[in-house]
Design an enzyme around this catalytic site. Structure first.
Site, PDB file in Angstrom:
ATOM      1  N   ARG A   8      40.031 -52.399 -44.297  1.00  0.00           N
ATOM      2  CA  ARG A   8      39.199 -51.385 -44.984  1.00  0.00           C
ATOM      3  C   ARG A   8      37.795 -51.306 -44.380  1.00  0.00           C
ATOM      4  O   ARG A   8      36.804 -51.118 -45.091  1.00  0.00           O
ATOM      5  CB  ARG A   8      39.083 -51.666 -46.476  1.00  0.00           C
ATOM      6  CG  ARG A   8      40.369 -51.546 -47.250  1.00  0.00           C
ATOM      7  CD  ARG A   8      40.892 -50.111 -47.254  1.00  0.00           C
ATOM      8  NE  ARG A   8      42.017 -49.970 -48.163  1.00  0.00           N
ATOM      9  CZ  ARG A   8      43.265 -50.337 -47.863  1.00  0.00           C
ATOM     10  NH1 ARG A   8      43.561 -50.824 -46.686  1.00  0.00           N
ATOM     11  NH2 ARG A   8      44.239 -50.190 -48.751  1.00  0.00           N
ATOM     12  N   SER A  58      42.526 -47.950 -55.154  1.00  0.00           N
ATOM     13  CA  SER A  58      42.043 -49.315 -55.393  1.00  0.00           C
ATOM     14  C   SER A  58      40.526 -49.288 -55.494  1.00  0.00           C
ATOM     15  O   SER A  58      39.859 -48.747 -54.613  1.00  0.00           O
ATOM     16  CB  SER A  58      42.430 -50.228 -54.239  1.00  0.00           C
ATOM     17  OG  SER A  58      43.826 -50.308 -54.108  1.00  0.00           O
ATOM     18  N   GLU A  61      35.435 -50.966 -53.215  1.00  0.00           N
ATOM     19  CA  GLU A  61      35.894 -50.278 -52.011  1.00  0.00           C
ATOM     20  C   GLU A  61      35.127 -48.964 -51.792  1.00  0.00           C
ATOM     21  O   GLU A  61      34.757 -48.642 -50.661  1.00  0.00           O
ATOM     22  CB  GLU A  61      37.402 -50.015 -52.139  1.00  0.00           C
ATOM     23  CG  GLU A  61      38.091 -49.749 -50.837  1.00  0.00           C
ATOM     24  CD  GLU A  61      39.604 -49.535 -50.999  1.00  0.00           C
ATOM     25  OE1 GLU A  61      40.346 -50.516 -50.905  1.00  0.00           O
ATOM     26  OE2 GLU A  61      40.037 -48.394 -51.195  1.00  0.00           O
TER      27      GLU A  61
END
Ligand code: EPU
Length: 337
Positions: free
Chosen positions: A160, A237, A333
């Site tokens: 990520r 997420s 995130e």
């Protein structure tokens, strides 16, 4: 070019948070980026708004990347090279490549967002990260007032993460990705590293899946587990899966034998944030209008009428409870604007 003033952003972020942009311009061609009035301003580059927490009004210029286009740029004996404009919808692009007979991206089906945003946080799911299929991109540099190419070796793709996620590039609004090229090897093998996908294919009695079968299976798995942002606003997420030292993971696993642990190449261990959040009592629990989704505790949802402050409050409460119970810090995130 005349940017619109005082534009509502609530429909341009998938958490449906309220906020206005002082100025807003939709970008549909790369050439528009060189307009002088876009240069000396505070900017935010917006894609699908699916990895964004809007914390209030933005006192700068939002550039909404909507550059279209998709084409095969090159084919050699080993691979297809497929280019897409930054504004192309990610899922539609993936389905199109599969339909054309250029498989490789099917495990990333149904991820919300745009092609231009995909490399920034190196989107990933079901055993594949976009960096693995990435070839190169073109971006506009507002400081140098020039387009520049970036190839894979300069992207520093990680879980990520990429070089583009750094403050000085993306968050500062210095660069805008205009197109991305993917390298899709002809020697395709199904990527079935993920148990959920195997189970779905087994349930459908598909023993030798095509890329299209895998795309369909992944759509089914995602639709079962993850809320549709058009119905229940969310950003997928909400936290990274935390990566901890092997000794810490071993100590936790001794106390909590069902803790999912994924050993990493560097010796550290990735833990499942969704499991930690569920065990901390947050699955299906709300604080005000923001909670953690009942079918996947890692997904933060806006139950209706939430603001950026409500999101921050629930986020902090979840982080505090996971920290207290497991001694593990969760990092969000999405990008906060
Ligand atoms: N789990 C729980 N309770 C929950 C949720 C998960 O116990 O409420 C457990 C599961 O049983 C499983 C483990 O946690 O053992 C992992 O769960 P899952 O397979 O659902 O995946 P994830 O780690 O929660 C990651 C990505 C997703 C991606 C899926 C599938 C991150 C932060 N998230 O989720 O990506 O779709 O794997 O590959 O890495 C996203 O980034 O927005 C995203 C949706």
């Amino acid at each position: 070019m005349h940017p619109e003033l005082n534009v509502d952003l609530s429909r341009l972020n998938t958490l449906a948070l309220p906020g206005k942009a002082a100025a807003y311009q939709k970008i549909t061609t790369p050439a528009q980026l060189s307009a002088p009035e876009l240069a000396g301003q505070k900017r935010f580059i917006l894609g699908g708004g699916s990895n964004l927490v809007l914390t209030g009004d933005f006192d700068g210029l939002v550039l909404h990347m909507a550059i279209p286009g998709r084409r095969l740029v090159k084919e050699d004996s080993e691979a297809f090279y497929v280019e897409a404009g930054a504004g192309e919808n990610w899922h539609d692009f993936v389905q199109w490549t599969v339909q054309q007979g250029w498989p490789g991206l099917e495990n990333l089906s149904l991820i919300p967002g745009t092609v231009g945003a995909a490399p920034i946080q190196n989107i990933g799911a079901y055993g594949l990260e976009v960096g693995e299929c990435f070839h190169s991109l073109t971006a506009w540099d507002f400081e140098k007032q020039a387009f520049f190419p970036v190839d894979r070796s300069n992207c520093r793709f990680a879980y990520r993460d990429s070089v583009f996620k750094q403050e000085r590039w993306h968050l500062s609004g210095r660069m805008a990705i205009t197109s991305v090229v993917f390298r899709l090897p002809k020697a395709w093998t199904p990527n079935l590293r993920y148990a959920d996908v195997n189970q779905e294919l087994a349930a459908q009695e598909i023993a030798t899946p095509t890329a299209q079968d895998i795309a369909k299976a992944i759509v089914a798995v995602r639709q079962r587990k993850l809320p549709d942002p058009a119905i229940i606003p969310n950003t997928g997420s909400f936290f990274h899966n935390p990566v901890v030292a092997a000794a810490q993971a071993a100590a936790l696993a001794a106390d909590f034998p069902t803790l999912p642990c994924y050993p990493q190449a560097d010796g550290r261990v990735k833990l499942a944030a969704g499991w930690l959040i569920e065990q901390a009592g947050w699955k299906g629990k709300d604080l005000g209008p923001v909670g953690m989704y009942e079918k996947q505790a890692l997904v933060l949802v806006n139950r209706g009428g939430a603001t950026g402050d409500d999101v921050k409050r629930t986020m902090a409460a979840v982080q505090a409870d996971v920290q207290a119970r497991f001694g593990v810090a969760l990092t969000p995130e999405p990008i906060f604007l």
